[in-house]
Design a protein around this motif. Structure first.
Motif, mmCIF file in Angstrom:
data_model
loop_
_atom_site.group_PDB
_atom_site.id
_atom_site.type_symbol
_atom_site.label_atom_id
_atom_site.label_comp_id
_atom_site.label_asym_id
_atom_site.label_seq_id
_atom_site.Cartn_x
_atom_site.Cartn_y
_atom_site.Cartn_z
ATOM 1 N N LYS A 119 -76.036 -22.978 70.636
ATOM 2 C CA LYS A 119 -76.583 -21.810 71.328
ATOM 3 C C LYS A 119 -78.105 -21.947 71.483
ATOM 4 O O LYS A 119 -78.661 -21.657 72.522
ATOM 5 N N ILE A 120 -78.755 -22.438 70.433
ATOM 6 C CA ILE A 120 -80.205 -22.655 70.493
ATOM 7 C C ILE A 120 -80.530 -23.734 71.513
ATOM 8 O O ILE A 120 -81.454 -23.592 72.313
ATOM 9 N N LEU A 121 -79.759 -24.797 71.520
ATOM 10 C CA LEU A 121 -79.962 -25.875 72.484
ATOM 11 C C LEU A 121 -79.755 -25.370 73.908
ATOM 12 O O LEU A 121 -80.531 -25.694 74.815
ATOM 13 N N SER A 122 -78.761 -24.545 74.122
ATOM 14 C CA SER A 122 -78.504 -23.968 75.445
ATOM 15 C C SER A 122 -79.661 -23.091 75.901
ATOM 16 O O SER A 122 -80.086 -23.155 77.055
ATOM 17 N N LEU A 123 -80.202 -22.282 74.999
ATOM 18 C CA LEU A 123 -81.348 -21.422 75.341
ATOM 19 C C LEU A 123 -82.582 -22.251 75.656
ATOM 20 O O LEU A 123 -83.334 -21.936 76.577
ATOM 21 N N LEU A 124 -82.787 -23.306 74.901
ATOM 22 C CA LEU A 124 -83.915 -24.194 75.146
ATOM 23 C C LEU A 124 -83.797 -24.858 76.514
ATOM 24 O O LEU A 124 -84.764 -24.929 77.273
ATOM 25 N N CYS A 125 -82.611 -25.339 76.848
ATOM 26 C CA CYS A 125 -82.374 -25.963 78.160
ATOM 27 C C CYS A 125 -82.584 -24.952 79.280
ATOM 28 O O CYS A 125 -83.191 -25.270 80.310
ATOM 29 N N LEU A 126 -82.120 -23.730 79.090
ATOM 30 C CA LEU A 126 -82.286 -22.688 80.095
ATOM 31 C C LEU A 126 -83.762 -22.365 80.313
ATOM 32 O O LEU A 126 -84.215 -22.233 81.444
ATOM 33 N N ALA A 127 -84.525 -22.291 79.237
ATOM 34 C CA ALA A 127 -85.957 -22.029 79.347
ATOM 35 C C ALA A 127 -86.662 -23.165 80.083
ATOM 36 O O ALA A 127 -87.532 -22.933 80.926
ATOM 37 N N LEU A 128 -86.279 -24.387 79.771
ATOM 38 C CA LEU A 128 -86.872 -25.552 80.429
ATOM 39 C C LEU A 128 -86.551 -25.560 81.920
ATOM 40 O O LEU A 128 -87.428 -25.777 82.754
ATOM 41 N N LEU A 129 -85.321 -25.306 82.257
ATOM 42 C CA LEU A 129 -84.917 -25.275 83.669
ATOM 43 C C LEU A 129 -85.598 -24.146 84.426
ATOM 44 O O LEU A 129 -85.998 -24.317 85.575
ATOM 45 N N SER A 130 -85.768 -23.004 83.812
ATOM 46 C CA SER A 130 -86.417 -21.893 84.510
ATOM 47 C C SER A 130 -87.884 -22.177 84.763
ATOM 48 O O SER A 130 -88.445 -21.734 85.756
ATOM 49 N N SER A 131 -88.538 -22.954 83.879
ATOM 50 C CA SER A 131 -89.936 -23.303 84.124
ATOM 51 C C SER A 131 -90.047 -24.236 85.327
ATOM 52 O O SER A 131 -90.990 -24.149 86.103
ATOM 53 N N PHE A 132 -89.070 -25.143 85.509
ATOM 54 C CA PHE A 132 -89.081 -26.008 86.686
ATOM 55 C C PHE A 132 -88.770 -25.209 87.942
ATOM 56 O O PHE A 132 -89.314 -25.458 89.003
ATOM 57 N N ALA A 133 -87.888 -24.243 87.833
ATOM 58 C CA ALA A 133 -87.503 -23.434 88.988
ATOM 59 C C ALA A 133 -88.655 -22.580 89.476
ATOM 60 O O ALA A 133 -88.726 -22.234 90.647
ATOM 61 N N SER A 134 -89.592 -22.229 88.588
ATOM 62 C CA SER A 134 -90.699 -21.372 88.992
ATOM 63 C C SER A 134 -91.879 -22.166 89.555
ATOM 64 O O SER A 134 -92.850 -21.583 90.011
ATOM 65 N N ALA A 135 -91.837 -23.483 89.494
ATOM 66 C CA ALA A 135 -92.913 -24.297 90.058
ATOM 67 C C ALA A 135 -92.989 -24.080 91.561
ATOM 68 O O ALA A 135 -91.988 -23.918 92.237
ATOM 69 N N LYS A 136 -94.212 -24.071 92.075
ATOM 70 C CA LYS A 136 -94.441 -23.785 93.484
ATOM 71 C C LYS A 136 -94.998 -25.019 94.186
ATOM 72 O O LYS A 136 -95.757 -25.783 93.604
ATOM 73 N N ASP A 137 -94.614 -25.204 95.448
ATOM 74 C CA ASP A 137 -95.217 -26.239 96.288
ATOM 75 C C ASP A 137 -96.145 -25.543 97.269
ATOM 76 O O ASP A 137 -95.702 -24.808 98.144
ATOM 77 N N TRP A 138 -97.430 -25.741 97.076
ATOM 78 C CA TRP A 138 -98.453 -25.167 97.958
ATOM 79 C C TRP A 138 -98.607 -26.087 99.164
ATOM 80 O O TRP A 138 -98.721 -27.293 99.015
ATOM 81 N N GLN A 139 -98.614 -25.530 100.349
ATOM 82 C CA GLN A 139 -98.797 -26.297 101.584
ATOM 83 C C GLN A 139 -100.236 -26.101 102.071
ATOM 84 O O GLN A 139 -100.673 -24.966 102.282
ATOM 85 N N ILE A 140 -100.963 -27.195 102.244
ATOM 86 C CA ILE A 140 -102.321 -27.142 102.778
ATOM 87 C C ILE A 140 -102.333 -27.897 104.097
ATOM 88 O O ILE A 140 -102.037 -29.094 104.138
ATOM 89 N N GLN A 141 -102.661 -27.184 105.156
ATOM 90 C CA GLN A 141 -102.736 -27.800 106.481
ATOM 91 C C GLN A 141 -104.119 -28.406 106.687
ATOM 92 O O GLN A 141 -105.128 -27.827 106.270
ATOM 93 N N MET A 142 -104.149 -29.554 107.333
ATOM 94 C CA MET A 142 -105.405 -30.204 107.711
ATOM 95 C C MET A 142 -105.569 -29.978 109.210
ATOM 96 O O MET A 142 -104.767 -30.484 109.999
ATOM 97 N N LEU A 143 -106.601 -29.203 109.570
ATOM 98 C CA LEU A 143 -106.714 -28.708 110.942
ATOM 99 C C LEU A 143 -108.036 -29.076 111.605
ATOM 100 O O LEU A 143 -109.088 -29.094 110.959
ATOM 101 N N ASN A 144 -107.975 -29.289 112.913
ATOM 102 C CA ASN A 144 -109.196 -29.444 113.701
ATOM 103 C C ASN A 144 -109.891 -28.102 113.875
ATOM 104 O O ASN A 144 -111.110 -28.025 113.943
#
Length: 145
Positions: free
Chosen positions: A3-28
């Motif tokens: 159960k502890i291992l499952s909670l640890l895995c869930l916490a780890l996966l949720s931290s990856f799920a919350s990561a964001k990809d910021w898009q920066i446009q290079m514009l004239n």
């Protein structure tokens, strides 16, 4: 135990799920004028990524200052480039072909742990900007301690 291992895995996966990809446009031309990154300032977190998108041709991004223990980086000209953000601190970067026009940007990852390096090196980068140095100052001024 499982159960502890499952909670640890869930916490780890949720931290990856919350990561964001910021898009920066290079514009004239963008909202802030000619030769810009949009957005020019990003406040991200460790684990996020930043993807530079060459919306218009003739651009790339090159690091000038990076967080301690992070590696300097340069994106290929006219190609999409994704930067993983694994260290806390500030990335100060610019477009090599358009630095003299003030095409710079800031990625702050978490706290501004390397603000002293920015304060030491920014004036040298600014001295190479012929047009819109005040726009560059405004971008750097957004850094939050």
């Amino acid at each position: 135990m499982s159960k502890i291992l499952s909670l640890l895995c869930l916490a780890l996966l949720s931290s990856f799920a919350s990561a964001k990809d910021w898009q920066i446009q290079m514009l004239n031309y963008g909202d802030a004028g000619s030769m810009v990154f949009e957005p020019s300032y990003v406040h991200a977190q460790v684990g996020d990524t930043v993807t530079f998108v060459p919306t218009q041709s003739g651009h790339n991004a090159k690091s000038y200052v990076v967080p301690e223990q992070a590696k300097q980086w340069t994106s290929p000209l006219n190609e999409t480039y994704t930067l993983p953000l694994s260290q806390e601190g500030i990335h100060l970067y610019y477009c090599p072909p358009h630095l003299m026009m003030g095409m710079i940007g800031v990625i702050q990852v978490g706290n501004a742990s390397n603000i002293d390096v920015i304060e030491q090196k920014y004036s040298r980068l600014r001295s190479k900007i012929a047009l819109s140095p005040e726009r560059a100052d405004a971008i750097v001024a957004q850094i939050k301690n």
